[in-house]
Design a protein around this motif. Structure first.
Motif, PDB file in Angstrom:
ATOM      1  N   ASP A  84       0.821  -1.210   0.000  1.00 19.30           N
ATOM      2  CA  ASP A  84       0.000   0.000   0.000  1.00 19.30           C
ATOM      3  C   ASP A  84       0.856   1.261   0.000  1.00 19.30           C
ATOM      4  O   ASP A  84       0.343   2.365   0.121  1.00 19.30           O
ATOM      5  N   ARG A  85       2.173   1.102  -0.123  1.00 13.46           N
ATOM      6  CA  ARG A  85       3.043   2.276  -0.158  1.00 13.46           C
ATOM      7  C   ARG A  85       4.331   1.899  -0.890  1.00 13.46           C
ATOM      8  O   ARG A  85       4.811   0.779  -0.755  1.00 13.46           O
ATOM      9  N   GLY A  93       9.865   3.678   6.226  1.00 15.90           N
ATOM     10  CA  GLY A  93       9.004   2.539   5.916  1.00 15.90           C
ATOM     11  C   GLY A  93       8.831   1.620   7.127  1.00 15.90           C
ATOM     12  O   GLY A  93       7.722   1.150   7.413  1.00 15.90           O
ATOM     13  N   ALA A 145       6.522   3.368   9.468  1.00 16.93           N
ATOM     14  CA  ALA A 145       5.130   3.363   8.994  1.00 16.93           C
ATOM     15  C   ALA A 145       4.490   1.985   9.200  1.00 16.93           C
ATOM     16  O   ALA A 145       3.330   1.875   9.609  1.00 16.93           O
ATOM     17  N   MET A 146       5.254   0.922   8.928  1.00 20.79           N
ATOM     18  CA  MET A 146       4.684  -0.416   9.145  1.00 20.79           C
ATOM     19  C   MET A 146       4.517  -0.690  10.638  1.00 20.79           C
ATOM     20  O   MET A 146       3.528  -1.277  11.068  1.00 20.79           O
ATOM     21  N   GLU A 154       0.605   2.319   9.880  1.00 23.64           N
ATOM     22  CA  GLU A 154       0.182   3.256   8.828  1.00 23.64           C
ATOM     23  C   GLU A 154       0.227   2.561   7.482  1.00 23.64           C
ATOM     24  O   GLU A 154      -0.493   2.931   6.550  1.00 23.64           O
ATOM     25  N   SER A 155       1.115   1.575   7.379  1.00 25.50           N
ATOM     26  CA  SER A 155       1.261   0.864   6.119  1.00 25.50           C
ATOM     27  C   SER A 155       1.193  -0.639   6.373  1.00 25.50           C
ATOM     28  O   SER A 155       1.730  -1.143   7.358  1.00 25.50           O
ATOM     29  N   LYS A 179       2.265  -3.001   3.966  1.00 26.90           N
ATOM     30  CA  LYS A 179       3.545  -3.522   3.480  1.00 26.90           C
ATOM     31  C   LYS A 179       4.137  -2.512   2.510  1.00 26.90           C
ATOM     32  O   LYS A 179       3.436  -2.025   1.616  1.00 26.90           O
ATOM     33  N   VAL A 180       5.407  -2.207   2.723  1.00 25.85           N
ATOM     34  CA  VAL A 180       6.082  -1.170   1.949  1.00 25.85           C
ATOM     35  C   VAL A 180       6.902  -1.796   0.817  1.00 25.85           C
ATOM     36  O   VAL A 180       7.735  -2.670   1.059  1.00 25.85           O
TER      37      VAL A 180
END
Lengths: 345, 345
Positions: free
Chosen positions: B318-319, B329, B332-333, B337-338, B340-341
């Motif tokens: 999603d990013r 990253g 965020a994970m 927030e994410s 999977k980067v």
């Protein structure tokens, strides 16, 4: 009638008890013709708390049908029958899947108001699903082997089946008790060509060799693990059939299993927590399986071989006793004087 | 080149590092085209001890072959390739059995002198066995989905395969991370009609529904167990695919598994000891299986569906970030927030 009760660790008594009577239309009353003492009976023999009210004992029997509830069909008075160690309706979804130990209407002997089999007679719930008629007479020389269908043979077979033992799998059997020896016999029947038996009682491991063991490892612990690894080029075996139940046996199982292999437990675990993380099961993709054997599921499959004399699982019985001698039978098995005691009430 | 290192929990740095060079005739050098951050990278992000020397990070990549050792055949410079998260010769007995994670000549990225994949380039040992040529270009819209063959898709598939998921099995998937969602997709592919997803991030469980989940249970712990039992008539499901790795997830797995069922773990266990005795696994004849997925074994099987667009496992990304953004990253994970980067070096 006479029946066996345990009042605490080491305290086994044979006493007068009320004769069993039909309670449900699905019940039968069976006169016990042969019973026996199980290795798993030694667990309470070691650690049952003292109580005023004794616990009935015994979960393996062959008997003669004496009375039948109105809803039992397919059996008649006088039939010689064998019973699995878990009674079951044999019709629910779990039973149809071959998991009679989880029957929706089933249970275990010597619990919840059901008597034990080290007795002169017993009430059998769900008789139609539980009892299997035997094409043999009370005087048949096959009775010891037929009696093993009640528990130890089906239990050893369960270990081997759940591990998917086949001609391409190498096998380690941990434990030279009756179940371990039956696991050897079962692995052999399923085609295994390499069967390593871990046990240190020579008379038992000799019988294990007769049943199909190709190697015997008497060492235990790390030494035993290293010995099995030496025998298998360092890899361990594809399957391990664990027929003891102590943590030390589980640790040996983890020590000798090959990556990707299956540890199948039928020894009743005397522990709840054990290693299953990256260092033990997860990292090498080990599968852990097993549990109380739904022996009812295996009787139809194993009975012909016994009747034809192709296998002689009854050789695990090395002593026969009367009901009143049962307390001495526990002592003899506990002191490893006897492998398994047959009881003639 | 630029490469990612972790110097302790929460301390991720992208630094200059020596360009990788061929060391063995079986090596290849691959320029990384796509990499990503894995849920399992968050474990060291939480608990890696501080060190002077950083640990290389990343174990999933698609890349272009730049150099080949003299003994590597079947590949040429310029080939686009995907690598499984364990490198392997793909010829030893374990590899032939489909257990490349236990390859006799294999190993894992970012360990033992092998670099990580969150970098511009990487040395690939056992290149011929490890790398799989992709019939796609560097600009293909399929790259995200193809990259999941490196780990998460094959890992979810491993969970489902080891549990023997089929049209007759009900399934619970524990965890709505990328691996959990891939387990849902895999269970659906294998024909499961009832797939209960336990997860509480609505954007993720919505994607899980797209992948095939029929029910979503956001509750956790005992409440979650009771909810799944309600959904299954009290019985639990035939299989549980555990894609988290914490003890709480294992406890939920034991709580929702049906007697006779299979718990298949692919979440890396963050515990070593756990309950496996009479009260948990043994009594109801539960099988425990799983481990690090030999994803190499599944690439051939899963690749066609990706190429044909039948499945879109790449939707777990999603990013997209550059290599220098990788520390953010992780953040965020970690902060959810994410999901999977995806990393474009």
């Amino acid at each position: 009638m006479r029946a066996t009760f345990m009042y605490g660790a080491g305290d086994v008594r044979v006493e007068n008890a009320p004769d069993p009577a039909l309670q449900q239309p699905t019940d039968a009353i069976v006169r016990i013709v042969r019973s026996c003492i199980c290795g798993s009976d030694l667990h309470p023999y070691h650690n049952l708390p003292v109580s005023e009210q004794g616990t009935p004992m015994g979960h393996e029997f062959i008997g003669e049908v004496e009375e039948l509830g109105s809803e039992v069909s397919g059996l008649k008075r006088g039939d010689l029958v064998v019973a699995p160690f878990a009674w079951a309706d044999n019709t629910c979804d779990f039973c149809r899947e071959g998991l009679q130990t989880s029957c929706r209407n089933g249970g275990f002997w010597a619990a919840g108001g059901i008597g034990g089999a080290q007795a002169e007679a017993i009430r059998v719930p769900q008789a139609q699903g539980t009892l299997v008629k035997l094409p043999a007479g009370e005087d048949s020389a096959l009775l010891p082997s037929l009696l093993t269908l009640s528990d130890v043979y089906g239990t050893g077979y369960h270990a081997a089946k759940k591990a998917n033992v086949n001609p391409r799998t190498t096998v380690t059997v941990i434990g030279d008790g009756a179940v371990g020896l039956m696991a050897v016999l079962s692995a052999k029947q399923l085609g295994a060509e390499r069967i390593i038996l871990m046990g240190r009682h020579k008379d038992r491991t000799d019988l294990g060799r007769d049943f199909g063991a190709t190697d015997v490892v008497p060492e235990r612990g790390q030494e035993g693990i290293e010995r099995v690894r030496e025998l298998t080029g360092g890899d361990g075996t594809h399957t391990v059939l664990e027929a003891v139940g102590y943590m030390s046996a589980y640790e040996m199982a983890v020590g000798v299993i090959r990556p990707g292999g299956v540890i199948s437990r039928v020894g009743v675990p005397q522990y709840e927590e054990a290693p299953i993380g990256i260092l033990s099961l997860f990292g090498p993709n080990i599968t852990l399986t097993g549990g109380p054997a739904p022996v009812r599921a295996y009787i139809d499959e194993l009975l012909p071989g016994v009747l034809e004399g192709k296998v002689e699982p009854g050789r695990v019985f090395d002593r026969t006793m009367s009901l009143d001698e049962v307390p001495d039978g526990y002592r003899a098995m506990d002191q490893r004087e006897s492998l398994k005691v047959l009881v003639r009430p």
